[in-house]
Write a protein that holds these residues in place. Structure first.
Motif, PDB file in Angstrom:
ATOM      1  N   SER A 303       0.867  -1.182   0.000  1.00  9.44           N
ATOM      2  CA  SER A 303       0.000   0.000   0.000  1.00  9.44           C
ATOM      3  C   SER A 303       0.902   1.230   0.000  1.00  9.44           C
ATOM      4  CB  SER A 303      -0.923   0.006   1.227  1.00  9.44           C
ATOM      5  OG  SER A 303      -0.166   0.239   2.402  1.00  9.44           O
ATOM      6  N   ASN A 304       0.292   2.406   0.019  1.00  6.89           N
ATOM      7  CA  ASN A 304       1.105   3.625   0.045  1.00  6.89           C
ATOM      8  C   ASN A 304       1.937   3.730   1.316  1.00  6.89           C
ATOM      9  OD1 ASN A 304       0.191   4.452  -2.416  1.00  6.89           O
ATOM     10  ND2 ASN A 304      -1.180   6.043  -1.665  1.00  6.89           N
ATOM     11  N   ASP A 305       1.463   3.109   2.409  1.00  8.11           N
ATOM     12  CA  ASP A 305       2.090   3.318   3.709  1.00  8.11           C
ATOM     13  C   ASP A 305       2.942   2.161   4.204  1.00  8.11           C
ATOM     14  OD1 ASP A 305       0.812   5.822   3.930  1.00  8.11           O
ATOM     15  OD2 ASP A 305      -1.023   4.843   4.620  1.00  8.11           O
ATOM     16  N   ASP A 306       2.714   0.953   3.720  1.00 10.32           N
ATOM     17  CA  ASP A 306       3.488  -0.159   4.275  1.00 10.32           C
ATOM     18  C   ASP A 306       3.586  -1.324   3.295  1.00 10.32           C
ATOM     19  OD1 ASP A 306       1.013  -1.372   4.296  1.00 10.32           O
ATOM     20  OD2 ASP A 306       0.765  -1.330   6.459  1.00 10.32           O
ATOM     21  N   VAL A 307       4.464  -2.242   3.643  1.00  5.23           N
ATOM     22  CA  VAL A 307       4.647  -3.501   2.908  1.00  5.23           C
ATOM     23  C   VAL A 307       4.562  -4.628   3.928  1.00  5.23           C
ATOM     24  CG1 VAL A 307       6.226  -4.872   1.499  1.00  5.23           C
ATOM     25  CG2 VAL A 307       6.162  -2.387   1.215  1.00  5.23           C
ATOM     26  N   ARG A 308       3.772  -5.655   3.626  1.00  2.00           N
ATOM     27  CA  ARG A 308       3.624  -6.796   4.542  1.00  2.00           C
ATOM     28  C   ARG A 308       3.937  -8.086   3.808  1.00  2.00           C
ATOM     29  NH1 ARG A 308      -1.979  -5.455   7.900  1.00  2.00           N
ATOM     30  NH2 ARG A 308      -1.346  -3.338   8.598  1.00  2.00           N
ATOM     31  N   LEU A 309       4.691  -8.936   4.483  1.00  2.00           N
ATOM     32  CA  LEU A 309       5.046 -10.243   3.929  1.00  2.00           C
ATOM     33  C   LEU A 309       4.561 -11.336   4.866  1.00  2.00           C
ATOM     34  CD1 LEU A 309       8.769  -9.600   2.876  1.00  2.00           C
ATOM     35  CD2 LEU A 309       6.774  -9.656   1.378  1.00  2.00           C
ATOM     36  N   SER A 310       4.060 -12.393   4.285  1.00  2.00           N
ATOM     37  CA  SER A 310       3.722 -13.587   5.081  1.00  2.00           C
ATOM     38  C   SER A 310       4.176 -14.819   4.301  1.00  2.00           C
ATOM     39  CB  SER A 310       2.216 -13.650   5.362  1.00  2.00           C
ATOM     40  OG  SER A 310       1.475 -13.737   4.164  1.00  2.00           O
ATOM     41  N   VAL A 311       4.842 -15.747   5.016  1.00  2.00           N
ATOM     42  CA  VAL A 311       5.407 -16.936   4.383  1.00  2.00           C
ATOM     43  C   VAL A 311       4.897 -18.168   5.126  1.00  2.00           C
ATOM     44  CG1 VAL A 311       7.545 -18.121   3.748  1.00  2.00           C
ATOM     45  CG2 VAL A 311       7.448 -15.622   3.703  1.00  2.00           C
ATOM     46  N   ALA A 312       4.693 -19.232   4.400  1.00  2.00           N
ATOM     47  CA  ALA A 312       4.197 -20.483   4.998  1.00  2.00           C
ATOM     48  C   ALA A 312       5.118 -20.932   6.126  1.00  2.00           C
ATOM     49  CB  ALA A 312       4.091 -21.568   3.930  1.00  2.00           C
ATOM     50  N   SER A 313       4.541 -21.558   7.127  1.00  2.00           N
ATOM     51  CA  SER A 313       5.281 -21.912   8.344  1.00  2.00           C
ATOM     52  C   SER A 313       6.516 -22.763   8.061  1.00  2.00           C
ATOM     53  CB  SER A 313       4.356 -22.646   9.323  1.00  2.00           C
ATOM     54  OG  SER A 313       3.803 -23.803   8.693  1.00  2.00           O
ATOM     55  N   GLY A 314       6.496 -23.574   7.033  1.00  2.00           N
ATOM     56  CA  GLY A 314       7.642 -24.419   6.746  1.00  2.00           C
ATOM     57  C   GLY A 314       8.865 -23.636   6.305  1.00  2.00           C
ATOM     58  N   HIS A 315       8.669 -22.380   5.839  1.00  2.00           N
ATOM     59  CA  HIS A 315       9.778 -21.554   5.368  1.00  2.00           C
ATOM     60  C   HIS A 315       9.927 -20.257   6.165  1.00  2.00           C
ATOM     61  CE1 HIS A 315      10.194 -24.019   1.734  1.00  2.00           C
ATOM     62  NE2 HIS A 315       8.860 -23.990   1.641  1.00  2.00           N
ATOM     63  N   GLY A 316       9.028 -20.040   7.139  1.00  2.00           N
ATOM     64  CA  GLY A 316       8.964 -18.763   7.832  1.00  2.00           C
ATOM     65  C   GLY A 316      10.271 -18.338   8.480  1.00  2.00           C
ATOM     66  N   GLN A 317      10.843 -19.195   9.326  1.00  2.00           N
ATOM     67  CA  GLN A 317      12.044 -18.807  10.047  1.00  2.00           C
ATOM     68  C   GLN A 317      13.240 -18.636   9.102  1.00  2.00           C
ATOM     69  OE1 GLN A 317      12.251 -18.046  13.440  1.00  2.00           O
ATOM     70  NE2 GLN A 317      14.222 -17.229  12.702  1.00  2.00           N
ATOM     71  N   ALA A 318      13.389 -19.558   8.154  1.00  2.00           N
ATOM     72  CA  ALA A 318      14.520 -19.478   7.231  1.00  2.00           C
ATOM     73  C   ALA A 318      14.413 -18.228   6.343  1.00  2.00           C
ATOM     74  CB  ALA A 318      14.573 -20.730   6.364  1.00  2.00           C
ATOM     75  N   PHE A 319      13.187 -17.930   5.882  1.00  2.00           N
ATOM     76  CA  PHE A 319      13.023 -16.752   5.032  1.00  2.00           C
ATOM     77  C   PHE A 319      13.270 -15.470   5.822  1.00  2.00           C
ATOM     78  CE2 PHE A 319      10.512 -13.397   3.005  1.00  2.00           C
ATOM     79  CZ  PHE A 319      10.997 -13.469   1.705  1.00  2.00           C
ATOM     80  N   SER A 320      12.817 -15.463   7.101  1.00  2.00           N
ATOM     81  CA  SER A 320      13.031 -14.302   7.955  1.00  2.00           C
ATOM     82  C   SER A 320      14.520 -14.032   8.141  1.00  2.00           C
ATOM     83  CB  SER A 320      12.355 -14.521   9.309  1.00  2.00           C
ATOM     84  OG  SER A 320      12.585 -13.429  10.171  1.00  2.00           O
ATOM     85  N   ASP A 321      15.304 -15.093   8.394  1.00  2.00           N
ATOM     86  CA  ASP A 321      16.754 -14.915   8.561  1.00  2.00           C
ATOM     87  C   ASP A 321      17.395 -14.432   7.254  1.00  2.00           C
ATOM     88  OD1 ASP A 321      16.462 -15.801  11.132  1.00  2.00           O
ATOM     89  OD2 ASP A 321      17.070 -17.871  10.700  1.00  2.00           O
ATOM     90  N   PHE A 322      16.941 -14.988   6.146  1.00  2.00           N
ATOM     91  CA  PHE A 322      17.481 -14.595   4.841  1.00  2.00           C
ATOM     92  C   PHE A 322      17.198 -13.118   4.560  1.00  2.00           C
ATOM     93  CE2 PHE A 322      16.359 -13.836   0.370  1.00  2.00           C
ATOM     94  CZ  PHE A 322      17.580 -14.069  -0.243  1.00  2.00           C
ATOM     95  N   LEU A 323      15.956 -12.685   4.782  1.00  2.00           N
ATOM     96  CA  LEU A 323      15.553 -11.312   4.495  1.00  2.00           C
ATOM     97  C   LEU A 323      16.310 -10.320   5.379  1.00  2.00           C
ATOM     98  CD1 LEU A 323      13.689  -9.505   2.827  1.00  2.00           C
ATOM     99  CD2 LEU A 323      11.941  -9.777   4.594  1.00  2.00           C
ATOM    100  N   GLU A 324      16.530 -10.709   6.643  1.00  2.00           N
ATOM    101  CA  GLU A 324      17.257  -9.836   7.562  1.00  2.00           C
ATOM    102  C   GLU A 324      18.671  -9.559   7.051  1.00  2.00           C
ATOM    103  OE1 GLU A 324      18.486  -9.670  12.322  1.00  2.00           O
ATOM    104  OE2 GLU A 324      17.213 -11.282  11.533  1.00  2.00           O
ATOM    105  N   GLY A 325      19.289 -10.565   6.466  1.00  2.00           N
ATOM    106  CA  GLY A 325      20.632 -10.386   5.932  1.00  2.00           C
ATOM    107  C   GLY A 325      20.657  -9.605   4.628  1.00  2.00           C
ATOM    108  N   GLU A 326      19.596  -9.704   3.838  1.00  2.00           N
ATOM    109  CA  GLU A 326      19.552  -9.034   2.542  1.00  2.00           C
ATOM    110  C   GLU A 326      19.083  -7.582   2.611  1.00  2.00           C
ATOM    111  OE1 GLU A 326      20.360 -10.179  -0.561  1.00  2.00           O
ATOM    112  OE2 GLU A 326      21.226 -11.914   0.479  1.00  2.00           O
TER     113      GLU A 326
END
Length: 341
Positions: A303-326
């Motif tokens: 939206s104009n004010d924010d960006v939200r991401l949601s990932v399936a539980s099987g990839h949630g933690q790994a994707f979160s760690d990846f995104l934090e580094g990128e």
């Protein structure tokens, strides 16, 4: 301003040639001696009289004088003795290609058409351009004398003659005409004479004044001629600044950006208008996040004010760690694209 001493009308003065310390040459083939404009009937009450009729007569007189000049009139004057018109009507061009072509033409073939000047009202031995500024500049750059015809004109007559010449060329942009009107107002030129110089009616003159009063001259000059921008968008910019005390600062900031200042004037105007135009709210958008195999593993919502991401539980933690580094690298790329260090 009232009439000139002796009651001469604009037409009489516009046809009143004077030459600096030299006789006016005879026009080849003329039946009546030297090049002196014949007396014309006086215009009616006031300097302009019946505006439409007098403007028509002025145009006809200008064309007649040009024909005489083209037949051999004009004298050579050192460009250093000439000053620009006291009523500037032009903003700088985006590029100098046309001016460079004019200089080349004059250098190779000579100056074909004299410029028009008047004697400076307060500096003996100097002149002011009525029209022909580009030919005067070209001669100055080339270091040669400029061929000129000297007219006896008051300030009112000068702006009317200047306005008629510009109307004949029809190459002043809308904002240049508005700025010309402001400079005439500032000099105390009467409204009817401003209208005559610009060939406009009262409503259009009122719009010129509204825009030139709302927008500081330095803002107009920073934007430039903007030849493709007409009255509605200039009025919109003036209204936005008039309705928002912080808008002028935003416009100044936008125009001070090096990337914006390097753009053509029409694009500089767009940047100025964008700075005072609220962004259009866009509806929330959704994107499905897929694995290389095409399986949906999450979604992103924008939206104009924010960006939200949601990932399936099987990839949630790994994707979160990846995104934090990128993210630091993504932020650097984003600000580099926006032109910020």
């Amino acid at each position: 301003m009232g009439k000139r001493a002796g009651g001469k009308s604009i037409l009489a003065n516009f046809g009143s040639f004077s030459q600096p310390d030299t006789a006016v040459p005879d026009v080849p083939g003329a039946d009546a001696g030297p090049m002196v404009a014949q007396p014309l009937a006086r215009v009616g009450a006031g300097v302009i009289g019946a505006t439409q009729r007098s403007l028509t007569e002025l145009r006809e007189e200008r064309d007649r004088l040009k024909a005489l000049v083209d037949a051999g009139g004009g004298v050579d004057i050192d460009p250093k003795l000439i000053d620009p018109s006291p009523f500037p009507d032009r903003l700088p061009d985006d590029d100098d290609l046309e001016f460079a072509a004019l200089k080349t033409l004059i250098s190779e073939e000579g100056q074909k058409v004299p410029i028009q000047v008047r004697r400076h009202p307060s500096h003996e031995g100097r002149y002011q351009v009525v029209y022909g500024h580009r030919r005067w500049r070209a001669a100055s750059d080339l270091g040669i004398k400029v061929k000129a015809t000297v007219l006896a004109l008051s300030d009112v007559e000068l702006v009317v003659a200047q306005g008629i010449e510009n109307a004949a060329r029809q190459d002043l942009s809308w904002v240049e005409r508005a700025l010309f009107a402001k400079r005439m107002d500032d000099a105390g030129i009467r409204s009817r004479d401003v209208r005559a110089a610009l060939s406009v009616d009262d409503p259009e003159l009122a719009r010129f004044r509204a825009v030139s009063r709302a927008l500081p001259v330095e803002i107009i000059e920073a934007i430039g001629r903007a030849p493709k921008v007409g009255r509605p968008r200039w009025t919109a910019l003036a209204d936005a600044i008039g309705n928002d005390t912080s808008a002028l600062d935003r416009v100044r900031k936008a125009l001070s950006d090096d990337k914006v200042s390097a753009l053509p004037s029409d694009e500089r105007f767009k940047a100025a208008l964008a700075a005072v135009t609220p962004p259009v709210a866009r509806p929330r958008r959704e994107m499905k996040l897929r694995s290389p195999a095409g399986r949906v593993v999450g979604k992103a919502m924008f939206s104009n004010d924010d960006v939200r991401l949601s990932v399936a539980s099987g990839h949630g933690q790994a994707f979160s760690d990846f995104l934090e580094g990128e993210l630091p690298g993504l932020m650097e790329r984003f600000f580099a694209r926006e032109g910020e260090a």
